[in-house]
Design a protein around this motif. Structure first.
Motif, mmCIF file in Angstrom:
data_model
loop_
_atom_site.group_PDB
_atom_site.id
_atom_site.type_symbol
_atom_site.label_atom_id
_atom_site.label_comp_id
_atom_site.label_asym_id
_atom_site.label_seq_id
_atom_site.Cartn_x
_atom_site.Cartn_y
_atom_site.Cartn_z
ATOM 1 N N GLU A 66 0.818 -1.165 -0.085
ATOM 2 C CA GLU A 66 -0.084 0.115 0.012
ATOM 3 C C GLU A 66 0.721 1.351 0.084
ATOM 4 O O GLU A 66 0.299 2.312 -0.413
ATOM 5 N N ARG A 73 -0.783 6.940 -6.581
ATOM 6 C CA ARG A 73 -2.071 7.742 -6.638
ATOM 7 C C ARG A 73 -1.471 9.251 -6.416
ATOM 8 O O ARG A 73 -2.035 10.081 -7.102
ATOM 9 N N TYR A 83 -6.284 3.662 -7.204
ATOM 10 C CA TYR A 83 -7.589 3.524 -6.118
ATOM 11 C C TYR A 83 -8.118 2.072 -6.496
ATOM 12 O O TYR A 83 -8.515 1.260 -5.325
ATOM 13 N N MET A 86 -5.571 -0.050 -4.491
ATOM 14 C CA MET A 86 -5.963 0.119 -2.859
ATOM 15 C C MET A 86 -6.998 -0.884 -2.335
ATOM 16 O O MET A 86 -7.363 -1.425 -1.332
ATOM 17 N N GLY A 87 -8.243 -0.896 -3.391
ATOM 18 C CA GLY A 87 -9.446 -1.699 -3.071
ATOM 19 C C GLY A 87 -9.059 -2.874 -3.248
ATOM 20 O O GLY A 87 -9.696 -3.719 -2.491
ATOM 21 N N LYS A 109 -15.267 2.052 -0.470
ATOM 22 C CA LYS A 109 -14.923 3.213 -0.814
ATOM 23 C C LYS A 109 -13.803 3.428 -1.670
ATOM 24 O O LYS A 109 -13.992 4.401 -2.832
ATOM 25 N N TYR A 110 -12.816 2.670 -1.948
ATOM 26 C CA TYR A 110 -11.673 2.631 -3.180
ATOM 27 C C TYR A 110 -12.434 2.415 -4.347
ATOM 28 O O TYR A 110 -12.159 3.018 -5.127
ATOM 29 N N THR A 114 -12.660 4.533 -7.818
ATOM 30 C CA THR A 114 -12.320 3.921 -8.923
ATOM 31 C C THR A 114 -13.330 4.192 -10.050
ATOM 32 O O THR A 114 -12.963 4.808 -11.256
#
Length: 401
Positions: A66, A73, A83, A86-87, A109-110, A114
């Motif tokens: 991450e 990012r 994103y 990260m998701g 959220k990620y 996206t």
């Protein structure tokens, strides 16, 4: 047919477009802003730079992974790729222990971000296959998670969107073999789903007819040639070879590679043990499974009750096949304990573990306890289940009724 039985195969189709294993490339493009057709997915320089981060994610070193995604990012704040990664990192924290909901909110959220970034790209250029790629993937993962949580309205909405964008992402030759994964899964499952789930036939009529064998060939090509999608293709291949295609040795070959490449990934670890067991290599399955149990005891990241239930059963079976039923008993009991922890009393591992414990206790002369375990098999399974039938026959034969 239950709604879950209908929806989950559909989600298997749409949950297909994810960036996976990367390997360092000899050719590095030094101009990071130079992208073929504007597609960041084709930027070899970026691929080289994020190799370590993505490999770390699949090896369950999420902190290191991450950090790399956050740098990306910062470099590409308006692109969906960082994103999505990260998701995806959150998703892998979920997939090994799906009852743990602590990562749900961040994962969703990620994926929302996206979708927002990819939708903007598609608005700017309706022919942007890369944007459709990320929209299909993000909606697919959201649909899968909502399905796991039995949020059926949200799952259905996400699934429909994923199917729509999956269709839009197909057929881009210049993005092959990255986008070929979507074509491959579409070809395979658009045939498989109607054959196995007739209630979905009307939905699948909205899409072009697939070619199942072509889908397998395409998955093999992606597994050999792609940069981002290699492991995801291998993941689907080993599942298909192990179940639908009835080719367990091919499944073993793939799971062996995935475990060797990502030795700290508990999902690949347990499926490697499972395939060893499936092809009759019980002693090797036992050794691999004992390592899994050791890591659970040592609290390694991602090693939990699901892996433990598999591993305990495989160890117990190995001992029993060697004629060491006394040594198998504690591992059958541990498989039962993991099943209780997961509230998975109807699973085969749980039921057959109870059955074998009952038989061992009877052999030891403890008829009262043997009957209790055999009764548990019958209480937790339907009459037509093989374990239930065997428990009834053993009880009747040995007058434990």
């Amino acid at each position: 047919m239950k709604y879950t039985q209908i929806l989950l195969p559909l989600l298997l189709l749409i949950n297909s477009i994810v960036p996976i294993e990367v390997q360092a490339q000899e050719e590095v493009i030094t101009d990071v802003n130079k992208q073929e057709n504007g597609y960041l997915l084709l930027d070899k320089g970026l691929q080289f730079r994020i190799t370590d981060a993505i490999n770390s994610m699949y090896n369950f070193d999420f902190e290191k992974a991450e950090r790399g995604f956050l740098v990306m990012r910062y470099t590409y704040p308006e692109h969906p790729l960082p994103y999505f990664l990260m998701g995806l990192s959150q998703w892998w924290k979920i997939v090994v222990a799906v009852d743990n909901k602590s990562h749900d909110a961040l994962m969703l959220k990620y994926m929302d971000v996206t979708i927002e970034k990819a939708a903007k790209m598609l608005d700017d250029n309706p022919d942007n296959k890369e944007a459709a790629f990320f929209l299909a993937g993000a909606y697919g993962f959201q649909g899968r998670l909502h399905s796991e949580r039995k949020n059926w309205t949200s799952s259905t909405f996400a699934s429909r969107n994923a199917l729509k964008y999956l269709e839009l992402s197909r057929g881009e030759e210049e993005l092959n073999p990255e986008l070929l994964l979507g074509d491959a899964l579409f070809n395979y499952f658009s045939v498989w789903i109607p054959e196995n789930y007739p209630l979905l036939k009307p939905l699948m009529l909205l899409f072009p007819k697939g070619d199942q064998q072509l889908g397998l060939q395409q998955l093999e090509e992606v597994a050999k040639s792609s940069f981002y999608a290699r492991v995801e293709a291998q993941y689907f291949l080993f599942r298909l070879y192990a179940t639908e295609e009835k080719k367990p040795f091919k499944a073993l070959e793939i799971t062996s590679y995935l475990h060797s490449k990502y030795p700290n990934n508990p999902y690949f670890h347990r499926h490697f043990a499972r395939q060893l067991y499936a092809v009759g290599r019980g002693r090797e399955a036992k050794d691999v499974s004992l390592e899994i149990l050791k890591r659970i005891d040592e609290k390694w990241t991602g090693y939990e009750a699901t892996s433990g239930r598999y591993a305990s059963f495989f160890v117990a079976q190995s001992y029993e096949r060697m004629g060491e039923s006394e040594s198998s008993m504690p591992y059958y009991l541990r498989s039962v304990a993991f099943g209780n922890e997961l509230d998975a009393q109807e699973s085969g591992y749980y039921l057959f573990s109870l059955l074998q414990v009952g038989k061992i206790l009877f052999k030891q002369g403890n008829k009262k306890e043997a009957k209790r375990y055999l009764d548990l098999v019958k209480e937790n399974s339907k009459r037509r289940h093989p374990a239930n039938k065997e428990a009834r026959e053993f009880s009747k034969k040995n007058k434990l009724l």
